[in-house]
Design a protein around this motif. Structure first.
Motif, PDB file in Angstrom:
ATOM      1  N   SER A  76      -7.058  -0.411   9.273  1.00 50.47           N
ATOM      2  CA  SER A  76      -7.708   0.835   8.845  1.00 50.47           C
ATOM      3  C   SER A  76      -7.204   1.925   9.779  1.00 50.47           C
ATOM      4  N   ALA A  77      -7.535   3.169   9.433  1.00 47.94           N
ATOM      5  CA  ALA A  77      -6.930   4.288  10.157  1.00 47.94           C
ATOM      6  C   ALA A  77      -7.323   4.261  11.636  1.00 47.94           C
ATOM      7  N   VAL A  78      -6.365   4.569  12.488  1.00 46.94           N
ATOM      8  CA  VAL A  78      -6.627   4.591  13.930  1.00 46.94           C
ATOM      9  C   VAL A  78      -7.078   6.010  14.299  1.00 46.94           C
ATOM     10  N   ASP A  85       1.115  -0.479  -7.084  1.00 45.10           N
ATOM     11  CA  ASP A  85       0.166   0.582  -6.736  1.00 45.10           C
ATOM     12  C   ASP A  85      -0.742   0.061  -5.609  1.00 45.10           C
ATOM     13  N   THR A  86      -0.663   0.713  -4.442  1.00 48.28           N
ATOM     14  CA  THR A  86      -1.368   0.204  -3.257  1.00 48.28           C
ATOM     15  C   THR A  86      -2.870   0.472  -3.288  1.00 48.28           C
ATOM     16  N   GLY A  87      -3.293   1.415  -4.158  1.00 49.62           N
ATOM     17  CA  GLY A  87      -4.716   1.786  -4.144  1.00 49.62           C
ATOM     18  C   GLY A  87      -5.017   2.770  -3.023  1.00 49.62           C
ATOM     19  N   ASP A  88      -3.986   3.219  -2.332  1.00 42.55           N
ATOM     20  CA  ASP A  88      -4.164   4.219  -1.271  1.00 42.55           C
ATOM     21  C   ASP A  88      -3.643   5.568  -1.756  1.00 42.55           C
ATOM     22  N   ILE A  89      -4.239   6.622  -1.201  1.00 44.74           N
ATOM     23  CA  ILE A  89      -3.787   7.987  -1.491  1.00 44.74           C
ATOM     24  C   ILE A  89      -3.083   8.487  -0.233  1.00 44.74           C
ATOM     25  N   ASP A 134      -6.647   8.584   2.199  1.00 41.60           N
ATOM     26  CA  ASP A 134      -7.846   7.774   1.980  1.00 41.60           C
ATOM     27  C   ASP A 134      -7.505   6.594   1.095  1.00 41.60           C
ATOM     28  N   ARG A 135      -8.416   5.637   1.049  1.00 37.87           N
ATOM     29  CA  ARG A 135      -8.317   4.630  -0.005  1.00 37.87           C
ATOM     30  C   ARG A 135      -8.796   5.325  -1.263  1.00 37.87           C
ATOM     31  N   ALA A 136      -8.178   5.042  -2.409  1.00 35.90           N
ATOM     32  CA  ALA A 136      -8.566   5.749  -3.640  1.00 35.90           C
ATOM     33  C   ALA A 136     -10.069   5.634  -3.873  1.00 35.90           C
ATOM     34  N   GLY A 142     -12.697  -7.132   9.401  1.00 40.42           N
ATOM     35  CA  GLY A 142     -12.907  -6.206  10.518  1.00 40.42           C
ATOM     36  C   GLY A 142     -12.982  -4.744  10.126  1.00 40.42           C
ATOM     37  N   LYS A 143     -13.157  -4.470   8.828  1.00 40.40           N
ATOM     38  CA  LYS A 143     -13.222  -3.068   8.403  1.00 40.40           C
ATOM     39  C   LYS A 143     -14.652  -2.689   8.048  1.00 40.40           C
ATOM     40  N   VAL A 144     -14.957  -1.387   8.199  1.00 39.63           N
ATOM     41  CA  VAL A 144     -16.298  -0.922   7.854  1.00 39.63           C
ATOM     42  C   VAL A 144     -16.485  -1.076   6.341  1.00 39.63           C
ATOM     43  N   LYS A 197      -0.609   9.342  12.170  1.00 43.19           N
ATOM     44  CA  LYS A 197       0.089   9.047  10.900  1.00 43.19           C
ATOM     45  C   LYS A 197       0.427   7.555  10.851  1.00 43.19           C
ATOM     46  N   GLN A 198       0.507   7.022   9.671  1.00 44.86           N
ATOM     47  CA  GLN A 198       0.712   5.576   9.530  1.00 44.86           C
ATOM     48  C   GLN A 198       2.160   5.164   9.757  1.00 44.86           C
ATOM     49  N   GLY A 199       3.082   6.126   9.826  1.00 43.35           N
ATOM     50  CA  GLY A 199       4.444   5.802  10.258  1.00 43.35           C
ATOM     51  C   GLY A 199       5.484   5.814   9.155  1.00 43.35           C
ATOM     52  N   PHE A 223      -5.861 -16.100   9.777  1.00 46.66           N
ATOM     53  CA  PHE A 223      -6.301 -16.359   8.392  1.00 46.66           C
ATOM     54  C   PHE A 223      -6.107 -15.130   7.508  1.00 46.66           C
ATOM     55  N   HIS A 224      -5.642 -14.029   8.086  1.00 45.36           N
ATOM     56  CA  HIS A 224      -5.497 -12.818   7.279  1.00 45.36           C
ATOM     57  C   HIS A 224      -4.045 -12.364   7.280  1.00 45.36           C
ATOM     58  N   VAL A 225      -3.451 -12.298   6.082  1.00 46.39           N
ATOM     59  CA  VAL A 225      -2.042 -11.881   5.893  1.00 46.39           C
ATOM     60  C   VAL A 225      -1.109 -12.550   6.904  1.00 46.39           C
ATOM     61  N   MET A 226      -1.199 -13.860   6.984  1.00 47.89           N
ATOM     62  CA  MET A 226      -0.327 -14.681   7.834  1.00 47.89           C
ATOM     63  C   MET A 226      -0.208 -14.075   9.242  1.00 47.89           C
ATOM     64  N   VAL A 278       0.847   2.035  18.660  1.00 45.43           N
ATOM     65  CA  VAL A 278       1.736   2.030  17.492  1.00 45.43           C
ATOM     66  C   VAL A 278       0.843   1.759  16.298  1.00 45.43           C
ATOM     67  N   GLN A 279       0.757   2.719  15.414  1.00 50.01           N
ATOM     68  CA  GLN A 279      -0.040   2.472  14.212  1.00 50.01           C
ATOM     69  C   GLN A 279       0.838   1.821  13.153  1.00 50.01           C
ATOM     70  N   GLY A 280       0.292   0.813  12.477  1.00 52.20           N
ATOM     71  CA  GLY A 280       1.030   0.184  11.390  1.00 52.20           C
ATOM     72  C   GLY A 280       0.182   0.214  10.137  1.00 52.20           C
ATOM     73  N   TRP A 281       0.835   0.248   9.005  1.00 52.10           N
ATOM     74  CA  TRP A 281       0.089   0.203   7.744  1.00 52.10           C
ATOM     75  C   TRP A 281       0.655  -0.906   6.864  1.00 52.10           C
ATOM     76  N   GLY A 282      -0.250  -1.597   6.198  1.00 47.72           N
ATOM     77  CA  GLY A 282       0.185  -2.606   5.247  1.00 47.72           C
ATOM     78  C   GLY A 282      -1.025  -3.208   4.587  1.00 47.72           C
ATOM     79  N   MET A 283      -0.802  -4.190   3.752  1.00 43.08           N
ATOM     80  CA  MET A 283      -1.909  -4.854   3.057  1.00 43.08           C
ATOM     81  C   MET A 283      -1.509  -6.298   2.744  1.00 43.08           C
ATOM     82  N   THR A 284      -2.488  -7.088   2.327  1.00 42.59           N
ATOM     83  CA  THR A 284      -2.216  -8.481   2.002  1.00 42.59           C
ATOM     84  C   THR A 284      -1.013  -8.565   1.050  1.00 42.59           C
ATOM     85  N   GLU A 285      -0.981  -7.641   0.100  1.00 45.45           N
ATOM     86  CA  GLU A 285       0.069  -7.653  -0.924  1.00 45.45           C
ATOM     87  C   GLU A 285       1.437  -7.269  -0.374  1.00 45.45           C
ATOM     88  N   THR A 286       1.491  -6.760   0.875  1.00 51.13           N
ATOM     89  CA  THR A 286       2.779  -6.319   1.424  1.00 51.13           C
ATOM     90  C   THR A 286       3.193  -7.133   2.665  1.00 51.13           C
TER      91      THR A 286
HETATM   92  P1  ADP Z   1      -8.540  -6.336   2.704  1.00 51.85           P
HETATM   93  O1  ADP Z   1      -8.506  -7.699   2.181  1.00 51.85           O
HETATM   94  O2  ADP Z   1      -9.438  -6.081   3.874  1.00 51.85           O
HETATM   95  O3  ADP Z   1      -8.574  -5.260   1.669  1.00 51.85           O
HETATM   96  P2  ADP Z   1      -5.863  -5.652   3.331  1.00 51.85           P
HETATM   97  O4  ADP Z   1      -5.260  -5.907   4.658  1.00 51.85           O
HETATM   98  O5  ADP Z   1      -5.110  -6.108   2.170  1.00 51.85           O
HETATM   99  O6  ADP Z   1      -7.205  -6.314   3.448  1.00 51.85           O
HETATM  100  O7  ADP Z   1      -6.211  -4.115   3.211  1.00 51.85           O
HETATM  101  C1  ADP Z   1      -5.179  -3.213   3.033  1.00 51.85           C
HETATM  102  C2  ADP Z   1      -5.697  -1.820   3.077  1.00 51.85           C
HETATM  103  O8  ADP Z   1      -6.132  -1.487   4.399  1.00 51.85           O
HETATM  104  C3  ADP Z   1      -4.664  -0.779   2.767  1.00 51.85           C
HETATM  105  O9  ADP Z   1      -4.492  -0.622   1.387  1.00 51.85           O
HETATM  106  C4  ADP Z   1      -5.239   0.451   3.423  1.00 51.85           C
HETATM  107  O10 ADP Z   1      -6.208   1.080   2.609  1.00 51.85           O
HETATM  108  C5  ADP Z   1      -5.929  -0.101   4.622  1.00 51.85           C
HETATM  109  N1  ADP Z   1      -5.084   0.090   5.808  1.00 51.85           N
HETATM  110  C6  ADP Z   1      -4.285  -0.795   6.413  1.00 51.85           C
HETATM  111  N2  ADP Z   1      -3.689  -0.253   7.488  1.00 51.85           N
HETATM  112  C7  ADP Z   1      -4.126   1.023   7.578  1.00 51.85           C
HETATM  113  C8  ADP Z   1      -3.873   2.116   8.459  1.00 51.85           C
HETATM  114  N3  ADP Z   1      -3.079   2.020   9.503  1.00 51.85           N
HETATM  115  N4  ADP Z   1      -4.494   3.288   8.190  1.00 51.85           N
HETATM  116  C9  ADP Z   1      -5.325   3.422   7.140  1.00 51.85           C
HETATM  117  N5  ADP Z   1      -5.604   2.438   6.286  1.00 51.85           N
HETATM  118  C10 ADP Z   1      -5.014   1.252   6.494  1.00 51.85           C
END
Ligand code: ADP
Length: 551
Positions: A317-319, A427-431, A444-446, A534-536, A371-373, A243-246, A336-344
């Protein structure tokens, strides 16, 4: 002689002679049905029983579903809602709904009921598919969801519970008259196929509408060498919810590559996951850090080693460093750490282990894996300052992380204006920082970064340092209002044992962080609030501790 451009012009346009192919996610399951029909899809049913299906059966039943939806009167582009667990029926919906031209709209059942109502109304769902366990949730809100005319419960006729849901029917009855040799209609490649709303911790959830083309391209990228670290013979445990990001694209990637999928349904506790891992010889597992924290603890308490698992792909979230180390040392599992968001869609970067990394001393390797890769091909990244100037990619400078590419959101669903700038950057909202080798690191997240006396403190780095302390199970750092410095960090710790020794944690941090990053307080807590994905939930903690340093 007639020039080439004149020849091309005569032919019509400046075009190649290759065929154009209307990309449709239905083509993925057709391929799997033809090439890998026997590859298994293993699910845990609500009863706890382990049920086996395969790509051949999923394809046939998806076609029955697609034709039944068409017969019911669902039109191309309409959003079909689902409140569903990871099981073979959900796989069938992914293909049946999108393949027939409608939109697979996955709804996060962990959201607040008010948000679920908002999402159903915003998406104008006419039909909702739901697990029987979610019937009470929908019964309580159905009066506020006037667009919904039918509820389909994911069970057989015999398993149908008593329900007041409108025009309720079991899934098996709904697809019973469907046609298993139904042919997917031809669809435009930019037509929508999936819809997922962001969690909306601030304001209403926003919809991201994926296209057939973006979904296919994303699945190809995930399958590539720099994608998700797949192997043809993998047995994939998908703890990431569908149910989350396909489902991080895995329902498509699995079918495209004929890889076995293991779907845990409701069974997300340590015992249930370990049973699936062992029985189904899982080699690759996908999930968010909080899930793995629970699993690692369970394994430790019960002296279990995850012998079959080779890799785990973790994102959301960060590993923490400590988790990467524990997976490797105790289970021989590469992270393997991956980074992404619903928008990506979501895959944007992945930290795939290379030959060079294998040669590194363990400590350096683990550090690099925090590192997120690197971006997968198709995704462009840049970091900018507050005035929009591009920052150097030297691993030091950090700023707003911007992204663009063919599976990145351009405009939120039903919004009037684009969510990208004039050059297409989102703009991802991430720094972040980006280093000369191309590794992106989330600082960090902004909204989570701590602003202390005009300087920034990374909550992610602080958490990483604290989490390596042997008496710390989970660490969370929040910015708390401070009379002199605007904000100061407070470290919340879920202890790993009875020892609750602040001094020992302060001493441990001393050589790992800058002096002025030292948390103003350390608070021991029993648990941390976890949000719908599943995030804090730092927003909740910031509220709870807002006066903590003002006394
Ligand atoms: P939500 O709806 O919970 O915000 P998203 O999956 O869209 O769900 O959240 C995306 C955000 O999660 C990213 O912008 C980033 O801040 C964080 N995120 C995702 N993967 C990582 C990662 N590997 N390390 C740190 N932050 C991450």
């Amino acid at each position: 002689m007639v020039s080439l451009s004149t020849q091309l012009k005569k032919r019509g346009k400046f075009m190649s002679n290759m065929q154009s192919w209307k990309q449709n996610v239905g083509s993925i399951i057709n391929y799997a049905e033809r090439i890998f029909p026997e590859v298994e899809i293993v699910s845990r049913a609500l009863s706890g029983e382990i049920v086996k299906s395969n790509y051949g059966q999923v394809a046939k039943r998806a076609k029955k579903l697609g034709s039944s939806l068409e017969a019911y009167g669902i039109k191309h582009g309409q959003n079909v809602g689902s409140l569903a667990l990871n099981t073979y029926r959900n796989m069938e919906m992914y293909y049946g709904i999108s393949g027939m031209g409608a939109v697979m709209h996955t709804i996060n059942f962990r959201l607040h009921p008010e948000q679920v109502v908002y999402i159903i109304n915003h998406a104008e769902n006419r039909i909702i598919f739901l697990e029987t366990v979610f019937a009470p949730l929908l019964e309580a809100i159905q009066a506020n969801c006037p667009t919904v005319e039918k509820y389909v419960l994911l069970c057989s006729k015999e398993e149908m519970p008593e329900t007041t849901l409108k025009d309720a029917i079991s899934y098996e009855e709904f697809i019973d008259d469907g046609d298993e040799s139904y042919e997917w209609p031809e669809l435009e490649e930019d037509a929508p196929c999936g819809l997922c709303y962001t969690s909306g911790t601030t304001g209403n959830p926003k919809g991201v509408l994926y296209s057939h083309k973006s979904t296919l391209l994303h699945a190809w990228a995930g399958s590539s060498a720099n994608g998700l670290g797949l192997d043809k013979d993998d047995s994939i445990l998908m703890v990431v919810p569908m149910f989350h990001v396909m489902g991080w694209g895995l329902p498509y990637i699995g079918a495209m590559n004929g890889i076995k999928l293991v779907l845990p349904g409701m069974g997300m506790d340590g015992a249930a996951l370990v049973e699936l891992i062992e029985k189904e010889k899982v080699t690759l597992a996908f999930g968010v850090p909080t899930i793995w924290l629970g699993l690692l603890n369970y394994c430790k308490e019960n002296s279990i080693t995850l012998n079959t698992v080779k890799q785990t792909v973790i994102g959301g979230s960060a590993v923490p460093y400590a988790m990467i180390k524990q997976f490797d040392e105790e289970h021989g599992v590469n992270v393997v750490q991956g980074w992404g968001m619903t928008e990506t869609s979501p895959l944007a970067t992945a930290n795939i282990k290379t030959k060079e990394m294998e040669a590194l001393p363990k400590e350096e390797l683990y550090k690099l894996q925090t590192k997120q890769g690197k971006p997968v091909f198709g995704v462009e990244l840049k970091i900018i300052d507050d005035d929009g100037n591009k920052l150097p990619e030297d691993g030091e400078a950090y700023g707003k992380l911007m992204i663009r590419g063919p599976w990145i959101n351009k405009r939120y669903y039903k919004h009037d204006s684009d969510a990208v700038d004039k050059d297409g950057w989102f703009d991802t909202g991430d720094i972040s920082s980006i280093d000369p080798d191309g590794y992106m690191t989330i600082v960090d997240r902004a909204k989570d970064v701590i602003k202390s006396g005009g300087e920034w403190i990374s909550s992610v780095d602080l958490e990483n340092a604290a989490q390596s302390h042997p008496d710390v199970m989970q660490a969370c750092v929040i910015g708390v209002a401070h009379p002199k410095w605007d904000e100061r960090p407070v470290l919340l710790v879920v202890p790993a044992n009875e020892k609750k020794d602040k001094d020992s944690i302060y001493a441990f941090l001393e050589d790992k962080i800058a002096k002025w990053w030292k948390p103003d307080d350390i608070v021991f807590v029993e648990e941390l609030p976890i949000g719908a994905t599943g995030k804090v939930l730092k927003i909740e903690l910031r509220e709870k501790f807002k006066d903590h340093l003002m006394k």
